[in-house]
Design a protein around this motif. Structure first.
Motif, short mmCIF file in Angstrom:
data_model
loop_
_atom_site.label_atom_id
_atom_site.label_comp_id
_atom_site.label_asym_id
_atom_site.label_seq_id
_atom_site.Cartn_x
_atom_site.Cartn_y
_atom_site.Cartn_z
N PHE A 119 8.50 6.08 0.66
CA PHE A 119 8.85 4.66 0.74
C PHE A 119 10.08 4.37 -0.12
N GLU A 120 10.11 4.95 -1.32
CA GLU A 120 11.24 4.72 -2.22
C GLU A 120 12.53 5.28 -1.63
N VAL A 121 12.45 6.47 -1.02
CA VAL A 121 13.63 7.08 -0.38
C VAL A 121 14.15 6.19 0.74
N VAL A 143 9.85 -7.11 8.64
CA VAL A 143 10.57 -6.06 7.90
C VAL A 143 10.87 -6.53 6.48
N PHE A 144 11.28 -7.78 6.34
CA PHE A 144 11.54 -8.32 5.00
C PHE A 144 10.27 -8.30 4.16
N ALA A 145 9.15 -8.75 4.74
CA ALA A 145 7.87 -8.77 4.01
C ALA A 145 7.46 -7.35 3.62
N PHE A 146 7.71 -6.38 4.49
CA PHE A 146 7.37 -4.98 4.23
C PHE A 146 8.06 -4.47 2.97
N PHE A 147 9.36 -4.75 2.86
CA PHE A 147 10.11 -4.27 1.69
C PHE A 147 9.93 -5.18 0.48
N ALA A 148 9.73 -6.49 0.70
CA ALA A 148 9.60 -7.43 -0.42
C ALA A 148 8.35 -7.16 -1.24
N VAL A 196 0.83 -1.21 0.00
CA VAL A 196 0.00 0.00 0.00
C VAL A 196 0.86 1.25 0.00
N LEU A 197 1.86 1.32 0.89
CA LEU A 197 2.69 2.52 0.99
C LEU A 197 3.50 2.76 -0.28
N ALA A 198 3.90 1.68 -0.95
CA ALA A 198 4.69 1.83 -2.17
C ALA A 198 3.86 2.34 -3.34
#
Length: 418
Positions: free
Chosen positions: A45-47, A294-299, A34-36
């Motif tokens: 999010f990208e930063v 955290v991994f799932a958040f970025f993945a 969602v945030l991406a």
């Protein structure tokens, strides 16, 4: 002091709850997606994802998103290594004859999904109206079939944390033998996934880094067996093993598996609990509540330019859904039937092949390791993004189907026992 102790107890309780840990990880995955993609948060999010951090005095400089994948996920693989050592020493894998059927089912469950994945992608590549040998993505881009099927290994893995979470949510009356079957199958599945990553997604560099890794492993095996473990030295050796694995060209998180397997799982120095078990108890909260979320958040935090229903018609999304939702349970059930009816091997006491159908669907939940393999297999950002959406969608479908089937099975068992 009392508050800190109570907080620690609550954290350990949550981490030990398969249901809570699975829901936290799923929540972080959805939050990342969602945030991406929200206009108000996508840039931030990208930063954050691209913010580069490095190890002082080295040339290791990685964005935060890569640290989550290459660094933090090592904690999860350390837990996997410790769990494997316990299972191999005195657990479900200690008796190969008793574990033969679920072990073979793990192999079958990893062989069928790639076949279906490649078959579906090939059908799309040569379908009428399409450019022969090219796969048309939802983004509008065309990629060669050879590049698209490089993700054949993405649907091979089972996420043991999510699978057990589904069992905890929907199968309270399930016999312990079926749960043990899933535990054995998923443990072997993890081991096979580790081998797949090491063999097919490594680019080996100087052999001296491998020598360094072996030296670190020997030192770890010695230090971790000392009556009083010098933890500063142990941590330093662990970090050096991670660096050697990274520089050697093998995914660095696998260093956690190596160290876990070298940790003693038998009683030594008059201790009342094996060190591998004690360390697993200490690592598990960090793995369940920090590393995996955290991994799932970025993945899953992939930018989808044209997020619409058309995305779910993407060949790679459909191929992953077919491979995980159909291929995984199909491979497991066919292997179980052949093993028991042709090979004359025995299922766990009181369990028939049809009894593991709901559990087999739970094995279609790919998630963690599937996300990792997708990031390693696809260098094309559009392929990588759509494959992660495919993994997430397929895992959710498999979770829903297995949840429904497990609920029905659990109610039937309860009714029979009353």
């Amino acid at each position: 002091m009392v508050i800190a102790r109570k907080t620690g107890t609550v954290i350990k309780h949550v981490a030990a709850s398969e249901r809570a840990a699975g829901l936290i990880m799923l929540g972080c995955a959805i939050l990342g997606l969602v945030l991406a993609n929200m206009p108000a948060t996508s840039h931030g999010f990208e930063v954050l994802e691209q913010w580069v951090l490095g190890i002082p005095g080295t040339n290791i400089q990685l964005p935060v998103g890569h640290w989550a994948q290459d660094g933090l996920l090592t904690v999860f693989f350390l837990a996997v290594g410790l769990d494997l050592k316990l299972e191999l020493t005195g657990g479900s894998l200690a008796n190969p004859k008793a574990a033969a059927v679920p072990m073979l089912c793990a192999v079958g469950g990893m062989m069928v999904p790639p076949v279906l994945f490649v078959s579906v992608m090939t059908i799309f590549a040569f379908a009428p109206g399409s450019q022969a040998g090219m796969v048309h993505l939802a983004s509008g881009a065309d990629v060669p079939l050879s590049e698209a099927i490089s993700g054949w290994a993405v649907p091979t893995a089972t996420d043991i944390a999510f699978s057990l979470a589904v069992l905890a949510l929907f199968a309270k009356a399930l016999p312990i033998s079926i749960r043990a079957f899933l535990m054995t199958l998923a443990t072997v599945d993890d081991l096979l996934a580790i081998i797949v990553i090491a063999v097919f997604f490594s680019a080996l560099n100087s052999v001296w880094w491998f020598v360094g890794l072996v030296v670190c492993a020997v030192i770890w095996a010695f230090v971790i067996r000392m009556p009083r473990v010098p933890w500063p030295i142990a941590v330093l050796v662990g970090v050096l093993a991670w660096v050697c694995m990274l520089e050697f060209g093998v995914h660095p998180t696998l260093s956690g598996v190596v160290l876990g397997l070298l940790t003693p799982a038998q009683l030594i120095h008059g201790e009342t609990k094996p060190r591998a078990q004690r360390y697993l108890n200490g690592v598990q909260p960090w793995s369940a509540l920090v590393a995996l979320p955290v991994f799932a958040f970025f993945a899953t935090g992939v930018r989808i330019e044209t997020f619409s229903l058309q995305l779910f018609g993407s060949p790679i999304v459909i191929a992953l859904i077919v491979a995980l939702v159909i291929g995984k349970p199909l491979g497991i059930l066919i292997t179980a039937w052949i093993s028991t009816h042709v090979g004359r091997l025995a299922m766990p006491r009181g369990v028939r092949v049809r009894d593991i159908i709901p559990t087999a669907f739970a094995c279609g939940i790919g998630f963690t390791v599937s996300f990792l393999i997708a990031s390693l297999a696809f260098h094309n950002p559009e392929l990588s993004a759509e494959s992660r959406i495919g993994v997430l969608t397929a895992s959710l479908i498999a979770a829903v189907l297995s949840g429904i089937l497990l609920s029905v099975q659990s109610k039937r068992i309860q009714a029979e026992n009353e």
